[in-house]
Write a protein that holds these residues in place. Structure first.
Motif, PDB file in Angstrom:
ATOM      1  N   SER A   1      -2.223   5.651  -1.929  1.00  0.00           N
ATOM      2  CA  SER A   1      -2.393   7.286  -1.584  1.00  0.00           C
ATOM      3  C   SER A   1      -1.309   7.893  -2.390  1.00  0.00           C
ATOM      4  O   SER A   1      -0.409   7.420  -2.750  1.00  0.00           O
ATOM      5  CB  SER A   1      -2.342   7.407  -0.314  1.00  0.00           C
ATOM      6  N   PRO A   2      -1.650   9.492  -2.437  1.00  0.00           N
ATOM      7  CA  PRO A   2      -2.822  10.102  -2.261  1.00  0.00           C
ATOM      8  C   PRO A   2      -4.041   9.710  -2.994  1.00  0.00           C
ATOM      9  O   PRO A   2      -3.772   9.213  -3.910  1.00  0.00           O
ATOM     10  CB  PRO A   2      -2.619  11.540  -2.391  1.00  0.00           C
ATOM     11  N   PRO A   3      -5.277  10.109  -2.609  1.00  0.00           N
ATOM     12  CA  PRO A   3      -6.572   9.716  -3.354  1.00  0.00           C
ATOM     13  C   PRO A   3      -6.646   9.628  -4.808  1.00  0.00           C
ATOM     14  O   PRO A   3      -7.232   9.062  -5.765  1.00  0.00           O
ATOM     15  CB  PRO A   3      -7.559  10.338  -2.678  1.00  0.00           C
ATOM     16  N   GLU A   4      -5.924  10.925  -5.379  1.00  0.00           N
ATOM     17  CA  GLU A   4      -5.883  11.230  -6.906  1.00  0.00           C
ATOM     18  C   GLU A   4      -5.318  10.326  -7.784  1.00  0.00           C
ATOM     19  O   GLU A   4      -5.420  10.198  -8.877  1.00  0.00           O
ATOM     20  CB  GLU A   4      -5.507  12.574  -7.076  1.00  0.00           C
TER      21      GLU A   4
ATOM     22  N   LYS B   1       5.042  12.792 -16.167  1.00  0.00           N
ATOM     23  CA  LYS B   1       6.384  13.418 -15.491  1.00  0.00           C
ATOM     24  C   LYS B   1       6.218  14.405 -14.789  1.00  0.00           C
ATOM     25  O   LYS B   1       7.054  14.777 -14.001  1.00  0.00           O
ATOM     26  CB  LYS B   1       7.302  13.418 -16.819  1.00  0.00           C
ATOM     27  N   ASP B   2       5.137  15.196 -15.099  1.00  0.00           N
ATOM     28  CA  ASP B   2       4.986  16.532 -14.427  1.00  0.00           C
ATOM     29  C   ASP B   2       4.075  16.413 -13.247  1.00  0.00           C
ATOM     30  O   ASP B   2       3.794  17.348 -12.560  1.00  0.00           O
ATOM     31  CB  ASP B   2       4.284  17.309 -15.439  1.00  0.00           C
ATOM     32  N   TYR B   3       3.962  15.042 -12.589  1.00  0.00           N
ATOM     33  CA  TYR B   3       3.406  14.812 -11.426  1.00  0.00           C
ATOM     34  C   TYR B   3       3.695  15.700 -10.337  1.00  0.00           C
ATOM     35  O   TYR B   3       3.046  16.364  -9.470  1.00  0.00           O
ATOM     36  CB  TYR B   3       3.304  13.330 -10.925  1.00  0.00           C
ATOM     37  N   CYS B   4       5.212  15.977 -10.150  1.00  0.00           N
ATOM     38  CA  CYS B   4       5.822  16.326  -9.005  1.00  0.00           C
ATOM     39  C   CYS B   4       6.029  17.883  -9.483  1.00  0.00           C
ATOM     40  O   CYS B   4       6.606  18.592  -8.408  1.00  0.00           O
ATOM     41  CB  CYS B   4       7.161  15.734  -8.698  1.00  0.00           C
ATOM     42  N   SER B   5       5.650  18.369 -10.330  1.00  0.00           N
ATOM     43  CA  SER B   5       5.738  19.945 -10.829  1.00  0.00           C
ATOM     44  C   SER B   5       4.539  20.437 -10.369  1.00  0.00           C
ATOM     45  O   SER B   5       4.559  21.787 -10.522  1.00  0.00           O
ATOM     46  CB  SER B   5       5.965  20.042 -12.123  1.00  0.00           C
ATOM     47  N   THR B   6       3.521  19.942  -9.902  1.00  0.00           N
ATOM     48  CA  THR B   6       2.202  20.577  -9.458  1.00  0.00           C
ATOM     49  C   THR B   6       2.290  20.772  -8.136  1.00  0.00           C
ATOM     50  O   THR B   6       3.071  20.490  -7.401  1.00  0.00           O
ATOM     51  CB  THR B   6       1.088  19.696  -9.857  1.00  0.00           C
ATOM     52  N   ALA B   7       1.069  21.214  -7.696  1.00  0.00           N
ATOM     53  CA  ALA B   7       0.825  21.588  -6.103  1.00  0.00           C
ATOM     54  C   ALA B   7       1.289  20.367  -5.179  1.00  0.00           C
ATOM     55  O   ALA B   7       1.100  20.375  -3.928  1.00  0.00           O
ATOM     56  CB  ALA B   7      -0.437  22.290  -5.770  1.00  0.00           C
ATOM     57  N   ARG B   8       1.089  18.742  -6.116  1.00  0.00           N
ATOM     58  CA  ARG B   8       1.298  17.795  -5.095  1.00  0.00           C
ATOM     59  C   ARG B   8       2.940  17.730  -4.473  1.00  0.00           C
ATOM     60  O   ARG B   8       2.948  17.256  -3.637  1.00  0.00           O
ATOM     61  CB  ARG B   8       0.954  16.359  -6.006  1.00  0.00           C
TER      62      ARG B   8
ATOM     63  N   PRO C   1       0.714  -1.173   0.115  1.00  0.00           N
ATOM     64  CA  PRO C   1      -0.247   0.157  -0.153  1.00  0.00           C
ATOM     65  C   PRO C   1       0.975   1.275  -0.061  1.00  0.00           C
ATOM     66  O   PRO C   1       0.899   2.003   1.004  1.00  0.00           O
ATOM     67  CB  PRO C   1      -0.749  -0.107   1.338  1.00  0.00           C
ATOM     68  N   LEU C   2       1.653   1.445  -1.290  1.00  0.00           N
ATOM     69  CA  LEU C   2       2.612   2.526  -1.160  1.00  0.00           C
ATOM     70  C   LEU C   2       1.975   3.985  -1.221  1.00  0.00           C
ATOM     71  O   LEU C   2       0.831   4.176  -1.680  1.00  0.00           O
ATOM     72  CB  LEU C   2       3.283   2.568  -2.506  1.00  0.00           C
ATOM     73  N   ASN C   3       2.578   4.989  -0.373  1.00  0.00           N
ATOM     74  CA  ASN C   3       2.172   6.190  -0.314  1.00  0.00           C
ATOM     75  C   ASN C   3       3.119   6.910  -1.749  1.00  0.00           C
ATOM     76  O   ASN C   3       4.391   7.104  -1.389  1.00  0.00           O
ATOM     77  CB  ASN C   3       2.328   6.905   0.868  1.00  0.00           C
ATOM     78  N   CYS C   4       2.315   7.327  -2.631  1.00  0.00           N
ATOM     79  CA  CYS C   4       3.172   7.811  -3.827  1.00  0.00           C
ATOM     80  C   CYS C   4       3.385   9.216  -3.587  1.00  0.00           C
ATOM     81  O   CYS C   4       2.989  10.118  -4.496  1.00  0.00           O
ATOM     82  CB  CYS C   4       2.491   7.548  -5.083  1.00  0.00           C
ATOM     83  N   ASP C   5       3.939   9.787  -2.801  1.00  0.00           N
ATOM     84  CA  ASP C   5       4.609  11.250  -2.572  1.00  0.00           C
ATOM     85  C   ASP C   5       5.535  11.258  -3.635  1.00  0.00           C
ATOM     86  O   ASP C   5       6.124  10.338  -4.040  1.00  0.00           O
ATOM     87  CB  ASP C   5       4.991  11.585  -1.059  1.00  0.00           C
ATOM     88  N   CYS C   6       5.914  12.723  -3.743  1.00  0.00           N
ATOM     89  CA  CYS C   6       6.795  13.213  -4.793  1.00  0.00           C
ATOM     90  C   CYS C   6       8.295  12.331  -4.430  1.00  0.00           C
ATOM     91  O   CYS C   6       8.893  12.108  -5.288  1.00  0.00           O
ATOM     92  CB  CYS C   6       7.094  14.653  -4.936  1.00  0.00           C
TER      93      CYS C   6
END
Length: 344
Positions: A267-270, A281-288, A239-244
């Motif tokens: 997680s996170p939910p999105e 690739k731009d996943y970590c360029s956003t407000a996340r 159950p990985l938490n896919c933070d940046c």
């Protein structure tokens, strides 16, 4: 006539079951297979089995805290011992004293609940230890057993692969594998582990770590500091938490992640249910992005402070203007600004 045939069949069947219950061994060139209780103790005493290099023992109810063979039985060239499916509950050093040359040891599908100190001390040539679904007891007991297995006078310089899958392990004590100097592959899949609980400087030679099917949420960002040689890692079905931080970590080009399609985010939910390797690739360029969140928060703080200053300025400017206003009479006017009276 039919009744007589049935009686004969039943008698033969009972005789066969009785023989199996007592156990028997069959030798095929260099491989011996023994089945049933006491099968090893039915071997001919004084006979030389030095030509045997592979021994399979199944359903024999072994107690590996005692002698595996009777005295006088010689298995001096035995390199592979397969003792799976035996309901073994105890192991100890004495059980392996007569198998010192074993290189491949299989103990899967047993119920080991007690281990005497340093049970594998005599197995100095051991290269592979397989113990899938082999341990019994509560989580603390299992953690202690594993520590006893490898806290040894044997440096295990040849032991390169350990399999401990499907043992319902809740934890592993950090220094458990510190005594295994040559360990290259460690399999701990389908347990209940929640973290990478390995001591630093203990697994410097480890190349492959299998942790699929556990309860791991976070991959430590400094994982390559205490597992510097790992080139293959499996964290699928966790159950990985896919933070940046985790996203950046798994995209390290020097490491091959196994079963990427099953390495999904919880997680996170999105991104729940998505493979971490399929994120944009731009996943970590956003407000996340944690840095982005921090910058946005700082901006909001500065904005609130600025609004507060502006409000205070407007409020007190009127008060200051009112307090500082003084009536201006003619005497205060400069001469050139005075209005001369006009005569008609």
């Amino acid at each position: 006539m039919i009744e007589k045939v049935l009686v004969v069949v039943v008698v033969i069947g009972l005789s066969f079951d009785g023989a199996c219950a007592q156990g028997s061994c069959r030798l095929n060139e260099y491989e011996m297979t023994c089945r049933g209780k006491n099968s090893l103790h039915e071997l001919e005493k004084g006979k030389n089995y030095a030509e045997v290099d592979t021994l399979n023992v199944h359903q024999a109810g072994l107690d590996l805290s005692d002698d595996l063979f009777p005295n006088g039985i010689n298995f001096s060239r035995l390199t592979l011992l397969n003792a799976t499916n035996n309901e073994i509950t105890r192991i100890g050093r004495r059980g392996f004293d007569k198998t010192r040359h074993v290189q491949f040891l299989y103990l899967s599908n047993n119920k080991i609940a007690h281990a005497q100190p340093d049970p594998f001390q005599s197995l100095e040539k051991l290269e592979l230890l397989e113990m899938d679904d082999a341990l019994d007891g509560n989580g603390e007991d299992k953690a202690d057993m594993l520590r006893n297995f490898f806290k040894s006078k044997n440096n295990f310089i040849h032991l390169s692969k350990i399999e401990l899958n499907k043992n319902r392990l809740d934890e592993i004590l950090p220094k458990t594998f510190c005594g295994v100097q040559g360990l290259k592959r460690l399999e701990l899949s389908n347990n209940r582990l929640q973290s990478f609980n390995f001591a630093r400087s203990c697994l410097g030679e480890l190349k492959a770590l299998m942790l699929a099917g556990n309860l791991i949420q976070k991959i430590p960002t400094d994982i390559w500091d205490f597992l510097p040689s790992v080139s293959s890692l499996d964290v699928s079905n966790n159950p990985l938490n896919c933070d940046c931080e985790t996203v950046r970590l798994v995209r390290d080009d020097d490491v091959v992640f196994i079963n990427q399609a099953e390495t999904k985010c919880a997680s996170p939910p999105e991104v729940e249910g998505k493979s971490i390797f399929e994120l944009r690739k731009d996943y970590c360029s956003t407000a996340r992005n944690p840095t982005g969140k921090s910058s946005f928060f700082q901006f909001m703080v500065l904005f609130v402070i600025a609004v507060g200053i502006l409000f205070a300025y407007k409020k007190y400017r009127e008060r200051l203007s009112h307090m500082s206003s003084v009536p201006v009479g003619y005497t205060n006017l400069q001469h050139e600004q005075a209005v001369e009276p006009e005569f008609v």
